[in-house]
Design a protein around this motif. Structure first.
Motif, PDB file in Angstrom:
ATOM      1  N   VAL A   1      35.631  50.454  35.628  1.00  0.00           N
ATOM      2  CA  VAL A   1      37.025  49.996  35.518  1.00  0.00           C
ATOM      3  C   VAL A   1      37.913  50.662  36.569  1.00  0.00           C
ATOM      4  CG1 VAL A   1      39.052  49.966  34.011  1.00  0.00           C
ATOM      5  CG2 VAL A   1      36.844  49.236  33.129  1.00  0.00           C
ATOM      6  N   PRO A   2      37.855  52.007  36.756  1.00  0.00           N
ATOM      7  CA  PRO A   2      38.682  52.595  37.822  1.00  0.00           C
ATOM      8  C   PRO A   2      38.319  52.092  39.221  1.00  0.00           C
ATOM      9  CG  PRO A   2      37.974  54.301  36.310  1.00  0.00           C
ATOM     10  CD  PRO A   2      37.242  53.051  35.933  1.00  0.00           C
ATOM     11  N   MET A   3      37.031  51.885  39.499  1.00  0.00           N
ATOM     12  CA  MET A   3      36.641  51.362  40.817  1.00  0.00           C
ATOM     13  C   MET A   3      37.151  49.939  41.003  1.00  0.00           C
ATOM     14  SD  MET A   3      32.812  52.992  41.227  1.00  0.00           S
ATOM     15  CE  MET A   3      32.303  51.776  42.397  1.00  0.00           C
ATOM     16  N   ALA A   4      37.092  49.138  39.935  1.00  0.00           N
ATOM     17  CA  ALA A   4      37.590  47.760  40.020  1.00  0.00           C
ATOM     18  C   ALA A   4      39.104  47.750  40.219  1.00  0.00           C
ATOM     19  CB  ALA A   4      37.206  46.987  38.762  1.00  0.00           C
ATOM     20  N   ALA A   5      39.806  48.658  39.537  1.00  0.00           N
ATOM     21  CA  ALA A   5      41.257  48.747  39.724  1.00  0.00           C
ATOM     22  C   ALA A   5      41.590  49.193  41.142  1.00  0.00           C
ATOM     23  CB  ALA A   5      41.863  49.711  38.705  1.00  0.00           C
ATOM     24  N   LEU A   6      40.790  50.087  41.702  1.00  0.00           N
ATOM     25  CA  LEU A   6      41.006  50.523  43.086  1.00  0.00           C
ATOM     26  C   LEU A   6      40.799  49.366  44.060  1.00  0.00           C
ATOM     27  CD1 LEU A   6      41.598  52.921  44.970  1.00  0.00           C
ATOM     28  CD2 LEU A   6      39.147  53.300  45.082  1.00  0.00           C
ATOM     29  N   LEU A   7      39.778  48.545  43.815  1.00  0.00           N
ATOM     30  CA  LEU A   7      39.571  47.360  44.650  1.00  0.00           C
ATOM     31  C   LEU A   7      40.744  46.391  44.521  1.00  0.00           C
ATOM     32  CD1 LEU A   7      35.776  46.672  44.099  1.00  0.00           C
ATOM     33  CD2 LEU A   7      36.881  47.301  46.234  1.00  0.00           C
ATOM     34  N   GLY A   8      41.303  46.297  43.316  1.00  0.00           N
ATOM     35  CA  GLY A   8      42.447  45.426  43.116  1.00  0.00           C
ATOM     36  C   GLY A   8      43.703  45.947  43.789  1.00  0.00           C
ATOM     37  N   THR A   9      43.823  47.259  43.919  1.00  0.00           N
ATOM     38  CA  THR A   9      45.016  47.855  44.509  1.00  0.00           C
ATOM     39  C   THR A   9      45.069  47.664  46.015  1.00  0.00           C
ATOM     40  OG1 THR A   9      44.940  49.504  42.757  1.00  0.00           O
ATOM     41  CG2 THR A   9      46.393  49.976  44.564  1.00  0.00           C
ATOM     42  N   THR A  10      43.942  47.408  46.644  1.00  0.00           N
ATOM     43  CA  THR A  10      43.945  47.218  48.093  1.00  0.00           C
ATOM     44  C   THR A  10      44.769  45.980  48.446  1.00  0.00           C
ATOM     45  OG1 THR A  10      41.894  45.945  47.982  1.00  0.00           O
ATOM     46  CG2 THR A  10      41.688  48.302  48.430  1.00  0.00           C
ATOM     47  N   PRO A  11      45.511  46.033  49.548  1.00  0.00           N
ATOM     48  CA  PRO A  11      46.322  44.870  49.938  1.00  0.00           C
ATOM     49  C   PRO A  11      45.458  43.632  50.188  1.00  0.00           C
ATOM     50  CG  PRO A  11      46.999  46.807  51.160  1.00  0.00           C
ATOM     51  CD  PRO A  11      45.740  47.172  50.429  1.00  0.00           C
ATOM     52  N   GLY A  12      45.985  42.488  49.845  1.00  0.00           N
ATOM     53  CA  GLY A  12      45.244  41.238  49.972  1.00  0.00           C
ATOM     54  C   GLY A  12      44.482  40.965  48.685  1.00  0.00           C
ATOM     55  N   CYS A  13      43.819  39.840  48.648  1.00  0.00           N
ATOM     56  CA  CYS A  13      43.114  39.475  47.423  1.00  0.00           C
ATOM     57  C   CYS A  13      41.605  39.660  47.547  1.00  0.00           C
ATOM     58  CB  CYS A  13      43.445  38.039  47.035  1.00  0.00           C
ATOM     59  SG  CYS A  13      42.909  36.832  48.258  1.00  0.00           S
ATOM     60  N   GLY A  14      41.157  40.307  48.619  1.00  0.00           N
ATOM     61  CA  GLY A  14      39.719  40.496  48.816  1.00  0.00           C
ATOM     62  C   GLY A  14      39.069  41.287  47.703  1.00  0.00           C
ATOM     63  N   GLY A  15      39.714  42.370  47.253  1.00  0.00           N
ATOM     64  CA  GLY A  15      39.160  43.179  46.176  1.00  0.00           C
ATOM     65  C   GLY A  15      39.029  42.397  44.889  1.00  0.00           C
ATOM     66  N   ALA A  16      40.031  41.583  44.584  1.00  0.00           N
ATOM     67  CA  ALA A  16      39.979  40.763  43.374  1.00  0.00           C
ATOM     68  C   ALA A  16      38.874  39.720  43.474  1.00  0.00           C
ATOM     69  CB  ALA A  16      41.327  40.093  43.136  1.00  0.00           C
ATOM     70  N   VAL A  17      38.697  39.140  44.641  1.00  0.00           N
ATOM     71  CA  VAL A  17      37.637  38.145  44.829  1.00  0.00           C
ATOM     72  C   VAL A  17      36.271  38.804  44.642  1.00  0.00           C
ATOM     73  CG1 VAL A  17      36.528  36.646  46.532  1.00  0.00           C
ATOM     74  CG2 VAL A  17      39.007  36.629  46.296  1.00  0.00           C
ATOM     75  N   VAL A  18      36.091  40.008  45.166  1.00  0.00           N
ATOM     76  CA  VAL A  18      34.816  40.724  45.042  1.00  0.00           C
ATOM     77  C   VAL A  18      34.508  41.019  43.574  1.00  0.00           C
ATOM     78  CG1 VAL A  18      33.675  42.924  45.546  1.00  0.00           C
ATOM     79  CG2 VAL A  18      34.847  41.696  47.359  1.00  0.00           C
ATOM     80  N   VAL A  19      35.498  41.501  42.828  1.00  0.00           N
ATOM     81  CA  VAL A  19      35.258  41.856  41.426  1.00  0.00           C
ATOM     82  C   VAL A  19      35.022  40.610  40.576  1.00  0.00           C
ATOM     83  CG1 VAL A  19      36.257  42.957  39.381  1.00  0.00           C
ATOM     84  CG2 VAL A  19      36.483  44.035  41.608  1.00  0.00           C
ATOM     85  N   VAL A  20      35.755  39.547  40.814  1.00  0.00           N
ATOM     86  CA  VAL A  20      35.529  38.316  40.051  1.00  0.00           C
ATOM     87  C   VAL A  20      34.137  37.752  40.359  1.00  0.00           C
ATOM     88  CG1 VAL A  20      36.296  35.930  39.759  1.00  0.00           C
ATOM     89  CG2 VAL A  20      37.962  37.773  39.741  1.00  0.00           C
ATOM     90  N   ALA A  21      33.711  37.834  41.611  1.00  0.00           N
ATOM     91  CA  ALA A  21      32.349  37.398  41.956  1.00  0.00           C
ATOM     92  C   ALA A  21      31.307  38.293  41.278  1.00  0.00           C
ATOM     93  CB  ALA A  21      32.164  37.416  43.469  1.00  0.00           C
ATOM     94  N   ALA A  22      31.587  39.590  41.205  1.00  0.00           N
ATOM     95  CA  ALA A  22      30.666  40.505  40.512  1.00  0.00           C
ATOM     96  C   ALA A  22      30.613  40.195  39.018  1.00  0.00           C
ATOM     97  CB  ALA A  22      31.093  41.952  40.750  1.00  0.00           C
ATOM     98  N   TYR A  23      31.737  39.800  38.440  1.00  0.00           N
ATOM     99  CA  TYR A  23      31.764  39.424  37.017  1.00  0.00           C
ATOM    100  C   TYR A  23      30.947  38.159  36.783  1.00  0.00           C
ATOM    101  CZ  TYR A  23      33.401  37.743  32.517  1.00  0.00           C
ATOM    102  OH  TYR A  23      33.440  37.271  31.229  1.00  0.00           O
ATOM    103  N   SER A  24      31.099  37.181  37.659  1.00  0.00           N
ATOM    104  CA  SER A  24      30.372  35.922  37.457  1.00  0.00           C
ATOM    105  C   SER A  24      28.876  36.099  37.599  1.00  0.00           C
ATOM    106  CB  SER A  24      30.888  34.843  38.410  1.00  0.00           C
ATOM    107  OG  SER A  24      30.573  35.185  39.735  1.00  0.00           O
ATOM    108  N   SER A  25      28.441  37.138  38.320  1.00  0.00           N
ATOM    109  CA  SER A  25      27.005  37.400  38.422  1.00  0.00           C
ATOM    110  C   SER A  25      26.543  38.427  37.396  1.00  0.00           C
ATOM    111  CB  SER A  25      26.656  37.863  39.841  1.00  0.00           C
ATOM    112  OG  SER A  25      27.328  39.066  40.142  1.00  0.00           O
ATOM    113  N   GLY A  26      27.438  38.861  36.508  1.00  0.00           N
ATOM    114  CA  GLY A  26      27.049  39.746  35.417  1.00  0.00           C
ATOM    115  C   GLY A  26      27.028  41.221  35.774  1.00  0.00           C
ATOM    116  N   ASN A  27      27.669  41.618  36.867  1.00  0.00           N
ATOM    117  CA  ASN A  27      27.617  43.014  37.295  1.00  0.00           C
ATOM    118  C   ASN A  27      28.731  43.887  36.731  1.00  0.00           C
ATOM    119  OD1 ASN A  27      25.293  42.724  38.852  1.00  0.00           O
ATOM    120  ND2 ASN A  27      26.453  42.007  40.601  1.00  0.00           N
TER     121      ASN A  27
END
Length: 169
Positions: A70-96
């Motif tokens: 959760v903290p790593m995902a929040a850190l990815l979300g805090t980065t400017p742009g939506c790249g971090g959110a796209v990465v985490v949502v893709a990781a969720y859809s693959s069950g990671n």
């Protein structure tokens, strides 16, 4: 819905208006689209390029780090742009990652607005970005603590015409 339709009609009317209003509106629409597309492409290139360059899979790293997911995902979300959110949502859809990690990312993210905030008000960004990071972590942990939905597929209804492919989230 009717307000959105009204806004769309106003934008269309302005874009189709004769010069100089139409020319200005079309130019602003194209500029906005290209700038957002460039920011999204740059952040995705940064994340996936780093994965490729360092031979590192962010999704599997998040899956292995259950306590820090959760903290790593929040850190990815805090980065400017939506790249971090796209990465985490893709990781969720693959069950990671867990659903709480997705909530943490989407709570912490400001998307492309973070670029604007950092550029125009860096003093405010020093307060807002860490605050959104902490709120993202807390909300993600709360969701993981109380989320009881099981999203695994029911294999008892297996059908020859439409077989189950892979794993459903």
């Amino acid at each position: 819905r009717s307000r959105r339709l009204l806004v769309l009609c106003v934008f269309l009317a302005l874009a189709l208006a004769p010069d100089p209003v139409g020319h200005l509106t079309r130019g602003l629409m194209v500029d906005a689209y290209l700038q957002v597309s460039a920011f999204v492409a740059a952040t995705l290139l940064l994340f996936y390029g780093a994965e490729r360059l360092f031979r590192f899979d962010i999704g599997s790293a998040l899956k292995k780090s259950k306590g820090f997911q959760v903290p790593m995902a929040a850190l990815l979300g805090t980065t400017p742009g939506c790249g971090g959110a796209v990465v985490v949502v893709a990781a969720y859809s693959s069950g990671n990652v867990s659903f709480g990690a997705v909530v943490a990312t989407l709570t912490a993210t400001m998307g492309d607005a973070a670029f604007l905030l950092i550029a125009t008000r860096p003093d405010a960004a020093l307060v807002v970005l860490p605050l959104s990071f902490v709120v993202g972590i807390l909300s993600g942990w709360l969701v993981d603590r109380f989320n009881r939905f099981d999203l695994t597929p029911d294999t008892s209804g297996y059908c020859e015409i439409a077989p189950v492919i892979g794993r459903t989230r």
